[in-house]
Design a protein around this motif. Structure first.
Motif, PDB file in Angstrom:
ATOM      1  N   GLN A 147      44.799   9.737 141.087  1.00 22.12           N
ATOM      2  CA  GLN A 147      44.446   8.324 141.095  1.00 22.12           C
ATOM      3  C   GLN A 147      45.107   7.570 139.934  1.00 22.12           C
ATOM      4  O   GLN A 147      45.558   6.435 140.098  1.00 22.12           O
ATOM      5  CB  GLN A 147      42.925   8.179 141.025  1.00 22.12           C
ATOM      6  CG  GLN A 147      42.198   8.691 142.265  1.00 22.12           C
ATOM      7  CD  GLN A 147      40.684   8.702 142.097  1.00 22.12           C
ATOM      8  OE1 GLN A 147      40.183   8.392 141.023  1.00 22.12           O
ATOM      9  NE2 GLN A 147      39.968   9.077 143.148  1.00 22.12           N
ATOM     10  N   GLN A 196      50.523   4.118 150.561  1.00 23.72           N
ATOM     11  CA  GLN A 196      51.392   5.294 150.664  1.00 23.72           C
ATOM     12  C   GLN A 196      50.716   6.522 150.072  1.00 23.72           C
ATOM     13  O   GLN A 196      50.796   7.626 150.634  1.00 23.72           O
ATOM     14  CB  GLN A 196      52.721   5.025 149.947  1.00 23.72           C
ATOM     15  CG  GLN A 196      53.736   6.144 150.092  1.00 23.72           C
ATOM     16  CD  GLN A 196      54.076   6.405 151.533  1.00 23.72           C
ATOM     17  OE1 GLN A 196      54.272   5.489 152.316  1.00 23.72           O
ATOM     18  NE2 GLN A 196      54.125   7.669 151.921  1.00 23.72           N
ATOM     19  N   ALA A 197      50.041   6.332 148.934  1.00 20.52           N
ATOM     20  CA  ALA A 197      49.336   7.469 148.332  1.00 20.52           C
ATOM     21  C   ALA A 197      48.232   7.971 149.254  1.00 20.52           C
ATOM     22  O   ALA A 197      48.025   9.180 149.411  1.00 20.52           O
ATOM     23  CB  ALA A 197      48.753   7.065 146.970  1.00 20.52           C
ATOM     24  N   ALA A 210      51.655   0.689 147.397  1.00 21.50           N
ATOM     25  CA  ALA A 210      51.625   1.974 146.686  1.00 21.50           C
ATOM     26  C   ALA A 210      50.355   2.742 146.999  1.00 21.50           C
ATOM     27  O   ALA A 210      50.384   3.954 147.252  1.00 21.50           O
ATOM     28  CB  ALA A 210      51.746   1.739 145.174  1.00 21.50           C
ATOM     29  N   ARG A 211      49.198   2.015 147.007  1.00 23.49           N
ATOM     30  CA  ARG A 211      47.938   2.707 147.314  1.00 23.49           C
ATOM     31  C   ARG A 211      47.921   3.216 148.745  1.00 23.49           C
ATOM     32  O   ARG A 211      47.424   4.311 149.034  1.00 23.49           O
ATOM     33  CB  ARG A 211      46.775   1.754 147.082  1.00 23.49           C
ATOM     34  CG  ARG A 211      46.529   1.458 145.601  1.00 23.49           C
ATOM     35  CD  ARG A 211      45.377   0.500 145.433  1.00 23.49           C
ATOM     36  NE  ARG A 211      45.114   0.252 144.005  1.00 23.49           N
ATOM     37  CZ  ARG A 211      44.224  -0.638 143.566  1.00 23.49           C
ATOM     38  NH1 ARG A 211      43.531  -1.364 144.435  1.00 23.49           N
ATOM     39  NH2 ARG A 211      44.036  -0.806 142.270  1.00 23.49           N
ATOM     40  N   GLU A 225      47.956   8.386 138.541  1.00 26.03           N
ATOM     41  CA  GLU A 225      49.384   8.239 138.846  1.00 26.03           C
ATOM     42  C   GLU A 225      49.612   7.091 139.819  1.00 26.03           C
ATOM     43  O   GLU A 225      50.571   6.330 139.700  1.00 26.03           O
ATOM     44  CB  GLU A 225      49.930   9.546 139.415  1.00 26.03           C
ATOM     45  CG  GLU A 225      50.004  10.658 138.377  1.00 26.03           C
ATOM     46  CD  GLU A 225      50.396  11.989 138.993  1.00 26.03           C
ATOM     47  OE1 GLU A 225      50.386  12.099 140.236  1.00 26.03           O
ATOM     48  OE2 GLU A 225      50.730  12.932 138.224  1.00 26.03           O
ATOM     49  N   THR A 226      48.713   6.958 140.820  1.00 29.56           N
ATOM     50  CA  THR A 226      48.837   5.833 141.755  1.00 29.56           C
ATOM     51  C   THR A 226      48.622   4.507 141.030  1.00 29.56           C
ATOM     52  O   THR A 226      49.372   3.539 141.228  1.00 29.56           O
ATOM     53  CB  THR A 226      47.812   5.986 142.886  1.00 29.56           C
ATOM     54  OG1 THR A 226      48.031   7.242 143.552  1.00 29.56           O
ATOM     55  CG2 THR A 226      47.952   4.871 143.890  1.00 29.56           C
ATOM     56  N   GLU A 268      51.065  -3.363 144.850  1.00 30.24           N
ATOM     57  CA  GLU A 268      49.987  -2.421 144.538  1.00 30.24           C
ATOM     58  C   GLU A 268      49.346  -1.877 145.820  1.00 30.24           C
ATOM     59  O   GLU A 268      49.074  -0.682 145.937  1.00 30.24           O
ATOM     60  CB  GLU A 268      48.950  -3.122 143.669  1.00 30.24           C
ATOM     61  CG  GLU A 268      47.811  -2.208 143.229  1.00 30.24           C
ATOM     62  CD  GLU A 268      46.853  -2.927 142.298  1.00 30.24           C
ATOM     63  OE1 GLU A 268      45.848  -2.322 141.903  1.00 30.24           O
ATOM     64  OE2 GLU A 268      47.120  -4.105 141.968  1.00 30.24           O
TER      65      GLU A 268
END
Length: 497
Positions: A136, A208-209, A205-206, A138-139, A202
């Protein structure tokens, strides 16, 4: 101020990440150690005796000095002593082979404990929680860096490059301006899009994670479900075999057969684990080479059989001629060698057949996987190919390259087509792969560098129409020294050089 706050938060998260040892590789290592403990525990329990305690009111017994309560279920995996006051003592010793299972379980448990001590966590749950927290972080770090980049854009008009250091340098020595008076004329309001762009980056990115985590969880769930199904099938099969074998036997024989069956089950579990590790290490090319070596060895043994038979006949004749002076013993030894050679030949033949069967199964699995992954690409390519070449279809090879072009009832190898057709199919293949990535939520750009230099006018016009359609779904960049060829294309033109 916002950039400084983001930089401070980035520094704090980087410090937390640097202080955590539970990265993705460590988390995977922890899961393997946990699986090893579970597997050795299962093997140990399979060879252990189960003790069910049922006591009369007021009765009391102890196991190695500790009192046992009625209704207790215990798996006995080591030497134990049951004391019954006023009656005596029952000594229990586990069956043969349980010591090795206990040693393997203790070794796996020690490895897990050593790993937890190395990463600084008391138990696996805390270590997994630390791994999730690091993921979390790193994300969040990637999102904060994107926000910081949005807060510190480059400004060509001021000669200001992007980045916080450049912004700090530009503002060094400057005084903070006074706030505007309430009655002063206010500048026209402008919409600041940076927070929205930051929120979009943001969220991407979240997302994709989350997709990556979901994919890993699905793969892990399939693996665990498969292992659970196989273990349950083995358990049911062994239970059925045990019940069938023990049904007609007296109680004493039943207990002996049950102990033997549990020991066999434990050995089967160990063999299954060994076979699973060996199967993962199988190399198709190495198996093929090993099979060829075994076939050659079998052929040499077959060629040696006539010579050995002749040698046996010669020795037998010498034995009849010389009597008991020793050749008879040599003839018997030669006969034994011939039998051993025949047995070795049969064994090598069986091994060769087994390897051939395994190679065939692996190849079928590889072909099936290739067909399954090629199906989405072929489906997306079909409308492009029919638009470019009416009544034609394209088949791909296992390495995702165009293989055969079928048109007019004829099949043509892709490498034998004209240069123009080959480059057109190559461009269409790239569009299909880009569409596949878009469907997976991973937008891609298509970059072409004079990719249609061999196309005639009609084909060139069709290809530009296809590229124009693709540009509605993705970014298409065409690098070309022929500006006149693309004059009719509705696009943004940027001269270079």
């Amino acid at each position: 101020d916002r950039a400084n706050a983001l930089a401070a938060e980035i520094a704090r998260i980087e410090a937390r990440i640097a202080g955590s040892r539970m990265d993705e590789a460590a988390d995977a290592r922890l899961r393997k150690l946990e699986e090893a403990v579970i597997a050795t525990r299962a093997t140990l329990d399979a060879g252990a005796a189960s003790l069910s305690v049922s006591l009369q009111p007021g009765a009391a017994i102890t196991l190695d000095g500790a009192p046992l309560e009625s209704g207790t279920q215990i798996s006995l995996t080591r030497d134990a002593r049951i004391d019954i006051p006023g009656v005596g003592t029952l000594a229990f010793r586990p069956p043969a082979g349980s010591d090795a299972s206990l040693a393997r379980h203790r070794a796996a448990s020690d490895d897990l404990a050593a790993f937890l001590a190395a990463v600084g966590h008391a138990d696996p749950a805390a270590a997994h929680a630390a791994a999730r927290a690091r993921a979390q972080d790193e994300t969040a770090l990637a999102a904060l860096r994107s926000r910081l980049e949005a807060e510190c854009p480059a400004d060509p008009a001021l000669g200001l490059p992007a980045g916080l250091d450049a912004l700090r340098g530009a503002l060094a020595g400057r005084d903070r301006p006074e706030p505007l008076a309430l009655d002063a004329p206010q500048p026209p309001a402008e919409i600041d899009l940076r927070p929205f762009r930051t929120a979009e980056i943001e969220a991407t990115a979240r997302r994709q994670a989350a997709l990556d985590s979901l994919q890993k969880a699905e793969v892990r769930g399939v693996e665990l479900q498969g292992a659970s199904d196989r273990a349950e099938g083995d358990r049911l099969r062994l239970a059925q075999e045990l019940a069938a074998d023990l049904a007609p036997l007296p109680d004493a024989d039943l207990e002996a057969r049950q102990a033997a069956a549990r020991a066999d089950e434990a050995r089967a579990l160990v063999d299954r684990e060994t076979a699973g590790r060996a199967a993962k290490a199988l190399d198709v090319e190495a198996l093929h080479q090993q099979r060829e070596r075994m076939v050659k060895k079998r052929e040499r043994l077959q060629a040696d059989l006539p010579n050995l038979a002749g040698e046996v006949a010669r020795l037998e004749e010498q034995a009849r001629t010389l009597g008991g002076e020793g050749p008879g013993q040599r003839a018997e030894a030669a006969r034994e060698e011939a039998e051993a050679a025949e047995a070795a030949h049969a064994r090598l033949k069986d091994e060769g057949d087994a390897l051939a069967l395994l190679l065939g199964v692996l190849r079928e699995a590889q072909q099936d996987a290739a067909r399954r992954y090629l199906r989405p690409i072929t489906r997306r390519m079909e409308p492009f190919v029919r638009r470019l070449l009416p009544n034609a279809s394209l088949a791909f090879t296992e390495d995702y390259k165009p293989g055969l072009l079928m048109r007019g009832g004829r099949e043509e190898a892709a490498e034998l087509l004209s240069k123009g057709t080959q480059e057109q199919l190559a461009v269409l293949t790239r569009i299909a792969f880009a569409d596949l990535l878009i469907d997976k939520g991973k937008p891609a750009s298509l970059v072409l560098d004079d990719a249609l230099v061999f196309s005639d006018d009609d084909r060139f016009e069709v290809m530009t129409d296809i590229l124009a359609d693709a540009a509605r779904r993705m970014q298409v960049i065409i690098l070309s020294c022929r500006a006149s060829a693309y004059r009719t294309v509705d696009a943004t033109r940027l001269p270079l050089g």
